[in-house]
Write a protein that holds these residues in place. Structure first.
Motif, PDB file in Angstrom:
ATOM      1  N   ASP A   1     -77.973  23.943  57.250  1.00 42.28           N
ATOM      2  CA  ASP A   1     -78.812  24.109  55.792  1.00 42.28           C
ATOM      3  C   ASP A   1     -80.300  23.662  56.446  1.00 42.28           C
ATOM      4  O   ASP A   1     -80.526  23.405  57.260  1.00 42.28           O
TER       5      ASP A   1
ATOM      6  N   HIS B   1     -82.451  21.588  55.090  1.00 43.44           N
ATOM      7  CA  HIS B   1     -83.007  20.171  55.570  1.00 43.44           C
ATOM      8  C   HIS B   1     -82.495  19.884  56.905  1.00 43.44           C
ATOM      9  O   HIS B   1     -83.390  19.470  57.585  1.00 43.44           O
ATOM     10  N   GLN B   2     -81.604  20.152  57.319  1.00 42.35           N
ATOM     11  CA  GLN B   2     -80.994  19.778  58.731  1.00 42.35           C
ATOM     12  C   GLN B   2     -81.790  20.689  59.502  1.00 42.35           C
ATOM     13  O   GLN B   2     -82.069  20.336  60.866  1.00 42.35           O
TER      14      GLN B   2
ATOM     15  N   ARG C   1     -84.577  21.983  59.376  1.00 36.86           N
ATOM     16  CA  ARG C   1     -86.123  21.530  59.341  1.00 36.86           C
ATOM     17  C   ARG C   1     -86.229  20.123  60.286  1.00 36.86           C
ATOM     18  O   ARG C   1     -86.942  20.005  61.085  1.00 36.86           O
ATOM     19  N   HIS C   2     -85.308  19.162  60.158  1.00 39.37           N
ATOM     20  CA  HIS C   2     -85.081  18.213  60.758  1.00 39.37           C
ATOM     21  C   HIS C   2     -84.923  18.296  62.350  1.00 39.37           C
ATOM     22  O   HIS C   2     -85.510  17.876  63.325  1.00 39.37           O
TER      23      HIS C   2
ATOM     24  N   GLU D   1     -91.804  23.587  52.832  1.00 34.67           N
ATOM     25  CA  GLU D   1     -91.340  22.176  53.134  1.00 34.67           C
ATOM     26  C   GLU D   1     -91.642  21.947  54.699  1.00 34.67           C
ATOM     27  O   GLU D   1     -92.163  20.874  55.042  1.00 34.67           O
TER      28      GLU D   1
END
Lengths: 282, 232
Positions: B150, B152-153, B155-156, B183
């Motif tokens: 997803d 968020h994961q 991007r991290h 983001e």
């Protein structure tokens, strides 16, 4: 000076140690599994430890230019705890791994029946997996412990030339040498051997089949003791070839019996991507 | 842009850039005779006896010893082929990952796009992204992650590559996923500011990814949008 430390517990050491070891000439190590000071209470914690010796620690070592292999076993001290004994049943799936170059360290701690069973079973596992075995000799009652250890080795299917008997000293070296096993000596700041006594033993018994290690761990110990022995050997008149034989060729020959020794750090995880950025980046 | 991959220069470059049959041909050309016949036998065994048998299946033993049989530089490719020949499903890849050495885990991650069509194996990618072993991190951000992580994961994961020095060329489908990601751009900007405040250099790769986040950046040319997408 090129050094292979054939017995060192890097899990307990810092990256400063890796840096200092590399600067001193250490290019390869074998980390035998042992106990961690605090007794373990379940097989699962052993498996995490074994996984670390097959994953994180070789990665860490490679970042400092050092090839890392391991020896795996249920150690004699914890073989006495029935909660830990199921580790023996899981060892076969670990002993097939590429970086495992021996079964070890096995041997005696208090010379109990449970230790008898674990030692014999694990010598057989070594034979079954074409691996040599690293057998330590007990710290207490050492001479009797060596004799009992050698008896069990003779009764096993593993030939003595595939066994390294470790933590030897002046009182045990002759009997160990007569057995045909490889001879390991741990050089410590206070206990076990020191540099001067080590050189005296090398003078008396010769460098054949002798391995010198720091056995550095979480206790008072020094990962540069191997270099100290090399320096003193040279100062005492040994040739560079003899030093290299003891500190490099003998450990390569012994662990090479596994057929799994890979001393090219470039072939390990850290530089797998072929990019030097990876080596210093983490 | 030209698709890049960190394995480009290695002899068995990029297990994911090709189909298993092409990978096998390329690997076979580079192996010694002994290693090639070992691999042929291992693949035949895996194809004949896939699944789980007894405490450890034969193909899992072959997976473990691939490094010493084929040489460490060819181990990733050999292991991907063994996993493929054994038709390892999510349960099997999860077991061999959890029981695997660093190099075995890396090979499982490389093999995921060949083996697991849906997102079921994502926990393995997440596990590898928690690791500090950069070999695992680099293998985790391949096409399987590009497809299923997803936002968020993902991007991290990109940020972790910058942190740990994994070249962002390892990140599959980077241009497509980064495009218009405000983001991610914010996170990169904050990281650059933190580095600058500490008097430390900002990784070149950061600016490269930052440029890709611009909404107006041109879409990658055909064929380069998903350079790792040709696997079966």
């Amino acid at each position: 000076m090129r050094i292979f430390d054939p017995h060192i517990h890097m899990t307990s050491r810092t990256t400063d140690d890796y840096e200092a070891m590399y600067a001193a000439g250490v290019r390869a190590v074998v980390e035998p599994s042992f106990w961690l000071g605090q007794p373990r209470t379940s097989p699962a914690t052993f498996f995490d430890y074994f996984d670390s010796l097959l994953g994180w620690e070789p990665f860490r070592a490679a970042q400092y230019g050092i090839a890392h292999h391991c020896a795996l076993a249920l150690n004699p001290k914890e073989a006495n705890d029935p909660r830990c004994r199921p580790v023996l049943d899981e060892l076969p799936r670990y002993l097939v791994k590429d970086q495992v170059v021996a079964v070890g360290e096995i041997g005696y701690d208090s010379m109990t029946p449970a230790e008898d069973t674990a030692l014999a079973a694990q010598l057989q596992l070594a034979a079954d997996h074409d691996l040599p075995a690293l057998v330590h000799t007990p710290h207490r009652d050492k001479a009797a412990g060596l004799r009992r250890t050698l008896d069990v080795v003779r009764e096993s299917t593993l030939p003595p030339e595939r066994v390294l008997v470790d933590h030897l000293n002046e009182t045990t070296v002759k009997e160990a040498k007569d057995s045909g096993c490889w001879l390991g000596f741990s050089v410590y700041p206070d206990t076990k051997m020191d540099e001067e006594r080590m050189v005296a033993i090398l003078r008396a018994y010769g460098p054949e089949q002798v391995l010198v290690n720091s056995a550095a761990d979480w206790g008072r110990s020094d990962p540069l003791k191997t270099r100290g022995v090399g320096d003193l050997m040279l100062a005492e008149g040994f040739t560079e070839d003899e030093v290299e034989r003891v500190l490099w060729h003998n450990p390569v020959a012994f662990y090479g019996l596994s057929g799994r020794l890979n001393l090219d750090v470039g072939g390990t995880d850290a530089t797998h991507e072929g990019n030097s950025i990876l080596r210093g980046g983490a | 842009m030209t698709p890049l991959h960190p394995d480009t220069d290695s002899p068995t470059a990029g297990p994911l850039l090709t189909t298993p049959s092409a990978l096998r041909a390329r690997l076979a050309a580079r192996l010694t005779d002994a290693a090639r016949s070992w691999l042929d036998r291992a693949l035949d065994e895996a194809a004949a006896h896939p699944g789980t048998h007894g405490p450890i299946s034969v193909w899992e033993l072959r997976l473990a010893e691939a490094g010493r049989r084929c040489g460490p530089e060819h181990a990733d490719a050999a292991r991907v082929l063994i996993l493929h020949a054994a038709r390892a499903d999510t349960e099997a890849v999860t077991r061999v990952y959890r029981q695997g050495t660093g190099p075995e885990r890396r090979a499982v991650l490389h093999a995921l796009p060949h083996l697991v069509p849906g997102p079921d194996a994502l926990p393995l990618v997440e596990d590898a992204l928690r690791a500090n072993d950069t070999g695992l991190v680099a293998a985790a951000v391949g096409p399987y992650a590009a497809r299923h992580l997803d936002a968020h994961q993902w991007r991290h994961a990109v940020l972790k590559c910058l942190f740990t020095g994994v070249p962002v060329t390892a990140v599959a489908d980077l241009a497509r996923r980064a495009r218009g990601d405000a983001e991610l751009a914010r996170m990169l900007g904050d990281y650059a500011a933190e580095r600058t405040a500490a008097g430390r250099p900002v990784p070149e790769d950061l600016y490269r990814v930052l440029a890709l986040t611009e909404a107006g950046s041109p879409p990658p040319p055909p064929g380069a949008a998903d350079p790792h997408g040709k696997e079966s």
